[in-house]
Each structure stands twice: as structure tokens, then as C-alpha cells.
Design an enzyme around this catalytic site. Structure first.
Site, mmCIF file in Angstrom:
data_model
loop_
_atom_site.group_PDB
_atom_site.id
_atom_site.type_symbol
_atom_site.label_atom_id
_atom_site.label_comp_id
_atom_site.label_asym_id
_atom_site.label_seq_id
_atom_site.Cartn_x
_atom_site.Cartn_y
_atom_site.Cartn_z
ATOM 1 N N GLY A 53 0.844 -1.211 0.000
ATOM 2 C CA GLY A 53 0.000 0.000 0.000
ATOM 3 C C GLY A 53 0.870 1.249 0.000
ATOM 4 N N GLY A 54 1.871 1.228 -0.875
ATOM 5 C CA GLY A 54 2.874 2.311 -0.874
ATOM 6 C C GLY A 54 2.524 3.485 -1.760
ATOM 7 N N ASP A 94 -3.940 -6.530 -3.579
ATOM 8 C CA ASP A 94 -4.967 -6.107 -2.629
ATOM 9 C C ASP A 94 -4.529 -6.616 -1.255
ATOM 10 O OD1 ASP A 94 -7.140 -5.875 -0.974
ATOM 11 O OD2 ASP A 94 -8.581 -6.814 -2.344
ATOM 12 N N PHE A 95 -4.258 -5.710 -0.331
ATOM 13 C CA PHE A 95 -3.687 -6.175 0.939
ATOM 14 C C PHE A 95 -4.690 -6.895 1.848
ATOM 15 C CE2 PHE A 95 -3.552 -1.362 2.067
ATOM 16 C CZ PHE A 95 -4.825 -1.343 2.638
ATOM 17 N N HIS A 149 -4.915 1.463 9.274
ATOM 18 C CA HIS A 149 -6.251 2.010 9.528
ATOM 19 C C HIS A 149 -7.209 1.719 8.367
ATOM 20 C CE1 HIS A 149 -4.099 4.947 7.127
ATOM 21 N NE2 HIS A 149 -5.267 5.390 6.714
ATOM 22 N N ASP A 206 0.221 -1.809 -4.595
ATOM 23 C CA ASP A 206 -0.955 -0.967 -4.298
ATOM 24 C C ASP A 206 -2.106 -1.468 -5.156
ATOM 25 O OD1 ASP A 206 -2.736 1.521 -3.806
ATOM 26 O OD2 ASP A 206 -0.950 1.981 -2.642
HETATM 27 C C1 LIG Z 1 -2.897 6.377 3.635
HETATM 28 S S1 LIG Z 1 -2.201 5.796 2.134
HETATM 29 C C2 LIG Z 1 -0.520 5.410 2.620
HETATM 30 C C3 LIG Z 1 0.458 5.451 1.463
HETATM 31 C C4 LIG Z 1 1.906 5.185 1.852
HETATM 32 N N1 LIG Z 1 2.103 3.877 2.443
HETATM 33 C C5 LIG Z 1 2.391 6.270 2.787
HETATM 34 O O1 LIG Z 1 2.595 6.031 3.975
HETATM 35 O O2 LIG Z 1 2.564 7.407 2.333
HETATM 36 C C6 LIG Z 1 -2.959 4.225 1.964
HETATM 37 C C7 LIG Z 1 -2.563 3.501 0.699
HETATM 38 O O3 LIG Z 1 -3.135 2.201 0.742
HETATM 39 C C8 LIG Z 1 -3.650 1.912 -0.545
HETATM 40 N N2 LIG Z 1 -4.727 0.921 -0.392
HETATM 41 C C9 LIG Z 1 -5.964 1.101 0.117
HETATM 42 N N3 LIG Z 1 -6.651 -0.045 0.098
HETATM 43 C C10 LIG Z 1 -5.822 -0.978 -0.429
HETATM 44 C C11 LIG Z 1 -5.949 -2.373 -0.688
HETATM 45 N N4 LIG Z 1 -7.074 -3.042 -0.409
HETATM 46 N N5 LIG Z 1 -4.886 -3.033 -1.210
HETATM 47 C C12 LIG Z 1 -3.734 -2.370 -1.492
HETATM 48 N N6 LIG Z 1 -3.548 -1.047 -1.261
HETATM 49 C C13 LIG Z 1 -4.585 -0.359 -0.740
HETATM 50 C C14 LIG Z 1 -4.123 3.245 -1.087
HETATM 51 O O4 LIG Z 1 -4.229 3.228 -2.503
HETATM 52 C C15 LIG Z 1 -3.030 4.172 -0.568
HETATM 53 O O5 LIG Z 1 -1.966 4.270 -1.487
#
Ligand SMILES: C[S@@+](CC[C@H](N)C(=O)[O-])C[C@H]1O[C@@H](n2cnc3c(N)ncnc32)[C@H](O)[C@@H]1O
Length: 302
Positions: A233-234, A281-282, A301, A258
Site C-alpha cells: 500500500g505504498g 490487494d492487501f 487504519h 498498491d
Molecule cells: C494512507 S495511504 C498510505 C500510502 C503510503 N504507504 C504512505 O505512507 O505514504 C494508503 C494507501 O493504501 C492503498 N490501499 C488502500 N486499500 C488498499 C488495498 N485493499 N490493497 C492495497 N492497497 C490499498 C491506497 O491506494 C493508498 O496508497
């Protein structure tokens, strides 16, 4: 009496933090900001609080977005030149930009508006998009809190509920991330916000923070997995890009994961990358097993 003693102790704190700041001590800048905010809170009267929070921040938002087109924010400009460039009537522009001056975002002297370090920073595309995200996507939910919670009798929304303040404000049944995909401009703004929301702060892999060389890079054994780091989720890869640039001589692959639309955007940008990008998908099992490290930064979160 109480107010003045707390003011004097805050001033003592400011003096001490100021000395640390002069010596470039870590955390001193943040401490100074905190003390300054607590000083304002101790001194401000309710009418000033209302003006500042309800009125001036709204105006700054409108003015910041409309009065200065991004490329024009460095250097200085007379109102007439700014007006022509921004396509905003000169009288209106002057009225709007006075609020930016009052908020210390820009300065005005010698008959011209002058950019500041802060306004030049905010003019960057990532910050412009971040402002749009915070106001257009996030703020309607917060604005709607009082009515929403009154309607739902002040019960905490259940985990994973699709009947929260966000859905209520945007009149949608979609979860937040699916709504972003369905409203592509918000998605673009959100992704920019992710790359900007803590930009300029120390990263966990910066020197003096976490001993990356000792604990991650040395002892890396490519025979169990050839992956050094997975950023789950980067976002668009702001963390892994900086990590890879700082540790160029490391062994092992670096992988950004992501959601599909975010990774598609990374791949479509055509920019040179020091990491691989993978859709994942995490909420499903991690496909990369046994990597040296996994980073889960501001995602739990979700
Ligand atoms: C709050 S951001 C954090 C981004 C990064 N890790 C940072 O700290 O700056 C949350 C990230 O999780 C990704 N995300 C949300 N749901 C997800 C899922 N089910 N699987 C993978 N990534 C996901 C979003 O696209 C977003 O890039």
C-alpha cells in the site's frame, strides 16, 4: 492570572526550543511550532478563533487556488500582472490576496505581492492537489459530522460500515477507495496527497533513524528470497523511490504494491524507476513470501 502564568511558561518553552533550533537539534522545529500554537491558543479570544478557523482558512483555500496560477508563484508580481495572468478581476484579486497576506502565506510591500518559501512550496502540483483533496473530498464529511451523528443518535459507525459520514456527505454507497476510482479527479488528488502529506519529514530509512545498512542490507541472503523490501500500500512509490535512491548499492529487489488504478498510474507515467510495481490487494494473502522486510506505512487504519 492562570492565563498569564501559562503564557510565561510557554514563552520559556519557546526560548528553550529556539536555542535548540539554533543548534539544529532534531525535533526543535516541531517543538517551536507546538509552543507557538499553544501560545496562540492561550492568547486568542473566541471571536478571533472563529475568524481564524471558520473564515480565514476558507478564504486562504479559495485565494490560494484561484489567485495565483502555480507557475506564477515565485518571485513578485503587481496586482495588475497577477490579475491578467490568473484571469481574475484586479479588484477581486486584491481583496482575495489580502487574506493570504493576513495568513502570512505571501507578503505585500512596495506595491507588489511577494511569494514566500511557504507559498512557493504550496504552489507545487502535489500540494495543490492535496489542498483540493482535503477540501473537496475530505472536508464535506467533517462538515457533515454534526447532522450525521445527530441522525444516527451519536453511535460510533461499525467497522467496515458503508453508512458512515463519508458516504452520507458524498451520497454514495461505495467504500472510500472505490469512490476514488469512480471519481478519477479525486483519485489523482488523493495519490498526490499521499506523496505530499509527510514530505520534508524524516523517513525511517534516513541516516540516524533506523540502522538500514546494519539490519537490512548486511546479512541479506538472496537464496531464501531475492526481495529486499516490499512496500505494501505504498501509493505511487514515494517511500520506495527515496529508499532505493539512498541505498543504491544494496542487493535485492524493491517492490511497490498498491491497488490496480494506482499501479496503472505509476506504470503509465513512464518515469524511470528503481523499484518494481505490482498490483496487490492487501486484504488478500501476500504473494511475496520471505522478503527481507515489509513496510506497512499508514495503511493499518484502512
Ligand atoms: C494512507 S495511504 C498510505 C500510502 C503510503 N504507504 C504512505 O505512507 O505514504 C494508503 C494507501 O493504501 C492503498 N490501499 C488502500 N486499500 C488498499 C488495498 N485493499 N490493497 C492495497 N492497497 C490499498 C491506497 O491506494 C493508498 O496508497
Amino acid at each position: 492570572m492562570m492565563a498569564s502564568s501559562s503564557v510565561s511558561s510557554i514563552l520559556d518553552g519557546i526560548a528553550a526550543a529556539g536555542r535548540s533550533f539554533g543548534e539544529n537539534e532534531a525535533g526543535s522545529r516541531e517543538a517551536l511550532i507546538e509552543y507557538s500554537r499553544s501560545l496562540v491558543a492561550a492568547l486568542e479570544i473566541p471571536s478571533e478563533f472563529i475568524q481564524r478557523t471558520r473564515y480565514v482558512s476558507q478564504h486562504s483555500y479559495c485565494c490560494g487556488r484561484q489567485a495565483f496560477p502555480a507557475p506564477e508563484r515565485s518571485g513578485w508580481r503587481r496586482a495588475s500582472a497577477l490579475s491578467e495572468k490568473a484571469g481574475v478581476d484586479v479588484a477581486l484579486l486584491e481583496r482575495l490576496t489580502r487574506h493570504l497576506v493576513a495568513m502570512y502565506l505571501i507578503t505585500y510591500h512596495d506595491g507588489a505581492f511577494h511569494a514566500t518559501t511557504l507559498s512557493n512550496g504550496l504552489a507545487e502540483e502535489n500540494y495543490q492537489h492535496s489542498i483540493s483533496f482535503c477540501y473537496d473530498a475530505a472536508r464535506p464529511s467533517f462538515n457533515g459530522f454534526p447532522e450525521f451523528f445527530k441522525k444516527t443518535q451519536y453511535r460510533s459507525p461499525s467497522l467496515g460500515s458503508l453508512e458512515g459520514p463519508f458516504q452520507d456527505a458524498h451520497k454514495t454507497q461505495l467504500p472510500f477507495f472505490e469512490w476514488l476510482v469512480a471519481t478519477l479527479l479525486h483519485l489523482q488528488h488523493f495519490d498526490s496527497f499521499m506523496s505530499a502529506y509527510r514530505a520534508g519529514k524524516a523517513n525511517w530509512y534516513d541516516p540516524g533513524f533506523y540502522p538500514v545498512s546494519e539490519r537490512m542490507i548486511s546479512g541479506f541472503d538472496g537464496s531464501s528470497s531475492d526481495v529486499l523490501l516490499v512496500d505494501v500500500g505504498g501509493g505511487r512509490g514515494h517511500d520506495v523511490a527515496a529508499f532505493a535512491a539512498q541505498h543504491v548499492s544494496r542487493m535485492g529487489r524493491i517492490i511497490l504494491q498498491d491497488r490496480e488504478p494506482v499501479i496503472a498510474d505509476v506504470l503509465a507515467s513512464g518515469k524511470e524507476r528503481l523499484f518494481e510495481a505490482q498490483v496487490h490487494d492487501f486484504f488478500t494473502p501476500q504473494p511475496i513470501k520471505g522478503a527481507r522486510a515489509y513496510s506497512l506505512h499508514s495503511i493499518l487504519h484502512d
